[in-house]
Design a protein around this motif. Sequence first.
Motif, mmCIF file in Angstrom:
data_model
loop_
_atom_site.group_PDB
_atom_site.id
_atom_site.type_symbol
_atom_site.label_atom_id
_atom_site.label_comp_id
_atom_site.label_asym_id
_atom_site.label_seq_id
_atom_site.Cartn_x
_atom_site.Cartn_y
_atom_site.Cartn_z
ATOM 1 N N THR A 234 -34.706 55.811 -52.495
ATOM 2 C CA THR A 234 -34.185 54.894 -53.524
ATOM 3 C C THR A 234 -34.860 53.528 -53.444
ATOM 4 O OG1 THR A 234 -32.070 56.044 -53.479
ATOM 5 C CG2 THR A 234 -32.049 53.836 -54.405
ATOM 6 N N ALA A 235 -35.220 53.119 -52.223
ATOM 7 C CA ALA A 235 -35.847 51.798 -52.037
ATOM 8 C C ALA A 235 -37.154 51.698 -52.814
ATOM 9 C CB ALA A 235 -36.077 51.547 -50.550
ATOM 10 N N GLU A 236 -37.781 52.824 -53.116
ATOM 11 C CA GLU A 236 -39.066 52.804 -53.844
ATOM 12 C C GLU A 236 -38.872 52.649 -55.359
ATOM 13 O OE1 GLU A 236 -41.395 52.618 -51.929
ATOM 14 O OE2 GLU A 236 -41.526 54.174 -50.394
ATOM 15 N N VAL A 237 -37.657 52.917 -55.838
ATOM 16 C CA VAL A 237 -37.445 52.961 -57.294
ATOM 17 C C VAL A 237 -37.757 51.618 -57.973
ATOM 18 C CG1 VAL A 237 -35.722 53.358 -59.122
ATOM 19 C CG2 VAL A 237 -35.843 54.900 -57.143
ATOM 20 N N PRO A 238 -37.213 50.481 -57.471
ATOM 21 C CA PRO A 238 -37.530 49.216 -58.154
ATOM 22 C C PRO A 238 -39.020 48.895 -58.112
ATOM 23 C CG PRO A 238 -35.694 48.934 -56.628
ATOM 24 C CD PRO A 238 -36.264 50.296 -56.366
ATOM 25 N N ARG A 239 -39.717 49.310 -57.051
ATOM 26 C CA ARG A 239 -41.169 49.062 -56.976
ATOM 27 C C ARG A 239 -41.885 49.788 -58.110
ATOM 28 N NH1 ARG A 239 -43.365 50.876 -51.528
ATOM 29 N NH2 ARG A 239 -45.328 50.173 -52.432
ATOM 30 N N ILE A 240 -41.517 51.057 -58.305
ATOM 31 C CA ILE A 240 -42.149 51.831 -59.381
ATOM 32 C C ILE A 240 -41.814 51.235 -60.742
ATOM 33 C CG2 ILE A 240 -42.263 54.105 -60.507
ATOM 34 C CD1 ILE A 240 -41.500 55.352 -57.787
ATOM 35 N N LEU A 241 -40.531 50.945 -60.960
ATOM 36 C CA LEU A 241 -40.118 50.479 -62.286
ATOM 37 C C LEU A 241 -40.628 49.066 -62.562
ATOM 38 C CD1 LEU A 241 -36.553 52.025 -62.596
ATOM 39 C CD2 LEU A 241 -38.769 52.969 -63.280
ATOM 40 N N GLY A 242 -40.770 48.260 -61.504
ATOM 41 C CA GLY A 242 -41.319 46.917 -61.665
ATOM 42 C C GLY A 242 -42.723 46.988 -62.260
#
Length: 247
Positions: A234-242
């Motif tokens: 889940t920690a990777e999700v904002p990085r991808i969406l950013g």
Amino acid sequence: MTIDLAVIGGSGLYNFPGLENTSRHSVDTPFGTASGDVVVGEFAGRRVAFLARHGESHTVPPHRVNYRANLWALHSLGARRVIGVNAVGGIRADMGPRVIVVPDQVIDYTHGRYTSFCDVEGAEVRHIDFSEPYTEALRRELIDAASAAGVSVIDGGCYGATQGPRLETRAEIVRMKRDGCDLVGMTGMPEAVLARELDLEYACLALVANFAAGCGDEAEISIEEIFAHLAAATAEVPRILGVLLKR
Ligand code: HPA
């Protein structure tokens, strides 16, 4: 209101980290109430709407999620592109814990859920094309954004949607593997088809929390481990969406 992207968070994603200047929207829909308020805010300079699929305290089980109200609420606030973040079990050998997959196909094993908006008496019946259950352009954007963010994701895979809330038996997973499923999760349907009925662009970011029953080394699946792996993915999700939002 213009919404650049809506995100439906699954198990382990109950709020969107980094969302700023937020406002909360409780939306009345013809299909009842959504899983909770839609939180709208700014992220990466864009306007993002976030909805926790299971509620912000994880109180709504997969078979009782009001998928119709959730999508209706996002659509009525102005969302036209939706990413569903879903916890899944991995069936394929290269889809172990913490792997992130952007599936391209679905098989629906759920039952007793409302799967269409066109069941109001007298309403016109619409048969939609669902050969490709996800919006290919949005899938590509997700995959390209992940690559630019340095997050590895697998492009493609078949998501088998089960009823839950229990996990599957080993025999059920053997059958699903035979059917061609690569992943198993409880919430991918009817969300994808309802998005299509509303003409929303929709893609799924599937976070592998565990090997599905009988696919890993363990005799039993540990729920604690599921949540530990989910937190990492889940920690990777904002990085991808950013990255996706800045493009
Ligand atoms: N099965 C169904 N749904 C899931 C699983 C699983 O093994 N893991 C996370 N969500």
